[in-house]
Design a protein around this motif. Structure first.
Motif, mmCIF file in Angstrom:
data_model
loop_
_atom_site.group_PDB
_atom_site.id
_atom_site.type_symbol
_atom_site.label_atom_id
_atom_site.label_comp_id
_atom_site.label_asym_id
_atom_site.label_seq_id
_atom_site.Cartn_x
_atom_site.Cartn_y
_atom_site.Cartn_z
ATOM 1 N N GLY A 3 0.789 -1.225 0.000
ATOM 2 C CA GLY A 3 0.000 0.000 0.000
ATOM 3 C C GLY A 3 0.824 1.279 0.000
ATOM 4 O O GLY A 3 0.271 2.365 0.006
ATOM 5 N N VAL A 4 2.142 1.145 0.006
ATOM 6 C CA VAL A 4 3.011 2.334 -0.008
ATOM 7 C C VAL A 4 3.491 2.554 -1.430
ATOM 8 O O VAL A 4 4.088 1.679 -2.031
ATOM 9 C CB VAL A 4 4.224 2.157 0.935
ATOM 10 C CG1 VAL A 4 5.161 3.343 0.827
ATOM 11 C CG2 VAL A 4 3.762 1.972 2.361
ATOM 12 N N SER A 5 3.211 3.732 -1.951
ATOM 13 C CA SER A 5 3.606 4.048 -3.322
ATOM 14 C C SER A 5 3.890 5.534 -3.449
ATOM 15 O O SER A 5 3.317 6.346 -2.725
ATOM 16 C CB SER A 5 2.480 3.655 -4.283
ATOM 17 O OG SER A 5 2.830 3.986 -5.601
ATOM 18 N N GLY A 6 4.801 5.871 -4.344
ATOM 19 C CA GLY A 6 5.066 7.277 -4.616
ATOM 20 C C GLY A 6 5.903 7.975 -3.554
ATOM 21 O O GLY A 6 5.882 9.194 -3.449
ATOM 22 N N ARG A 7 6.639 7.219 -2.785
ATOM 23 C CA ARG A 7 7.481 7.810 -1.746
ATOM 24 C C ARG A 7 8.925 7.418 -1.983
ATOM 25 O O ARG A 7 9.216 6.383 -2.565
ATOM 26 C CB ARG A 7 7.046 7.332 -0.368
ATOM 27 C CG ARG A 7 5.627 7.729 -0.037
ATOM 28 C CD ARG A 7 5.269 7.271 1.341
ATOM 29 N NE ARG A 7 3.838 7.468 1.563
ATOM 30 C CZ ARG A 7 3.181 6.913 2.545
ATOM 31 N NH1 ARG A 7 3.793 6.149 3.413
ATOM 32 N NH2 ARG A 7 1.893 7.135 2.678
ATOM 33 N N SER A 8 9.839 8.242 -1.510
ATOM 34 C CA SER A 8 11.263 7.947 -1.603
ATOM 35 C C SER A 8 11.784 7.599 -0.222
ATOM 36 O O SER A 8 11.431 8.253 0.758
ATOM 37 C CB SER A 8 12.030 9.153 -2.147
ATOM 38 O OG SER A 8 11.651 9.421 -3.473
ATOM 39 N N PHE A 9 12.628 6.569 -0.151
ATOM 40 C CA PHE A 9 13.173 6.129 1.122
ATOM 41 C C PHE A 9 14.693 6.113 1.062
ATOM 42 O O PHE A 9 15.274 5.901 0.006
ATOM 43 C CB PHE A 9 12.671 4.723 1.455
ATOM 44 C CG PHE A 9 11.212 4.680 1.811
ATOM 45 C CD1 PHE A 9 10.819 4.672 3.131
ATOM 46 C CD2 PHE A 9 10.243 4.667 0.824
ATOM 47 C CE1 PHE A 9 9.467 4.638 3.471
ATOM 48 C CE2 PHE A 9 8.895 4.633 1.148
ATOM 49 C CZ PHE A 9 8.507 4.630 2.472
ATOM 50 N N GLU A 10 15.314 6.335 2.203
ATOM 51 C CA GLU A 10 16.758 6.193 2.337
ATOM 52 C C GLU A 10 17.038 5.702 3.750
ATOM 53 O O GLU A 10 16.411 6.145 4.710
ATOM 54 C CB GLU A 10 17.483 7.506 2.042
ATOM 55 C CG GLU A 10 16.992 8.692 2.835
ATOM 56 C CD GLU A 10 17.519 10.012 2.322
ATOM 57 O OE1 GLU A 10 17.910 10.107 1.156
ATOM 58 O OE2 GLU A 10 17.543 10.957 3.121
ATOM 59 N N ASP A 11 17.918 4.740 3.861
ATOM 60 C CA ASP A 11 18.238 4.125 5.152
ATOM 61 C C ASP A 11 16.978 3.644 5.875
ATOM 62 O O ASP A 11 16.820 3.828 7.087
ATOM 63 C CB ASP A 11 19.030 5.084 6.031
ATOM 64 C CG ASP A 11 20.397 5.412 5.450
ATOM 65 O OD1 ASP A 11 20.996 4.522 4.826
ATOM 66 O OD2 ASP A 11 20.854 6.548 5.619
ATOM 67 N N CYS A 12 16.054 3.071 5.122
ATOM 68 C CA CYS A 12 14.829 2.448 5.652
ATOM 69 C C CYS A 12 13.836 3.421 6.278
ATOM 70 O O CYS A 12 12.950 3.003 7.030
ATOM 71 C CB CYS A 12 15.184 1.349 6.660
ATOM 72 S SG CYS A 12 16.167 0.019 5.941
ATOM 73 N N VAL A 13 13.950 4.703 6.009
ATOM 74 C CA VAL A 13 12.963 5.682 6.471
ATOM 75 C C VAL A 13 12.579 6.579 5.299
ATOM 76 O O VAL A 13 13.346 6.762 4.353
ATOM 77 C CB VAL A 13 13.475 6.559 7.644
ATOM 78 C CG1 VAL A 13 13.676 5.744 8.903
ATOM 79 C CG2 VAL A 13 14.751 7.270 7.283
ATOM 80 N N GLU A 14 11.386 7.131 5.369
ATOM 81 C CA GLU A 14 10.929 8.005 4.296
ATOM 82 C C GLU A 14 11.811 9.246 4.217
ATOM 83 O O GLU A 14 12.090 9.892 5.227
ATOM 84 C CB GLU A 14 9.477 8.408 4.525
ATOM 85 C CG GLU A 14 8.875 9.129 3.346
ATOM 86 C CD GLU A 14 7.378 9.331 3.479
ATOM 87 O OE1 GLU A 14 6.828 10.000 2.595
ATOM 88 O OE2 GLU A 14 6.768 8.827 4.435
ATOM 89 N N ALA A 15 12.262 9.574 3.018
ATOM 90 C CA ALA A 15 13.117 10.742 2.805
ATOM 91 C C ALA A 15 12.279 12.002 2.850
ATOM 92 O O ALA A 15 11.196 12.059 2.286
ATOM 93 C CB ALA A 15 13.818 10.631 1.457
#
Length: 50
Positions: A3-15
């Motif tokens: 259900g998560v889409s359109g997000r950017s992540f870095e080091d396992c957390v949302e950027a």
């Protein structure tokens, strides 16, 4: 991640959004989070792909 889409992540957390790049190595530019930009990119990509 279901259900998560359109997000950017870095080091396992949302950027988070970054508006100033001077020395910043993480984050995501605000234009990359814009839904209208995403819709335009999708439409252009479909047209080019035929």
């Amino acid at each position: 991640m279901e259900g998560v889409s359109g997000r950017s992540f870095e080091d396992c957390v949302e950027a988070g959004p970054v508006t100033e790049r001077a020395g910043a190595v993480g984050g995501v530019a605000p234009y990359a989070l814009d839904r209208d930009n995403a819709a335009r990119l999708w439409a252009v990509s479909e047209a080019l792909a035929g």
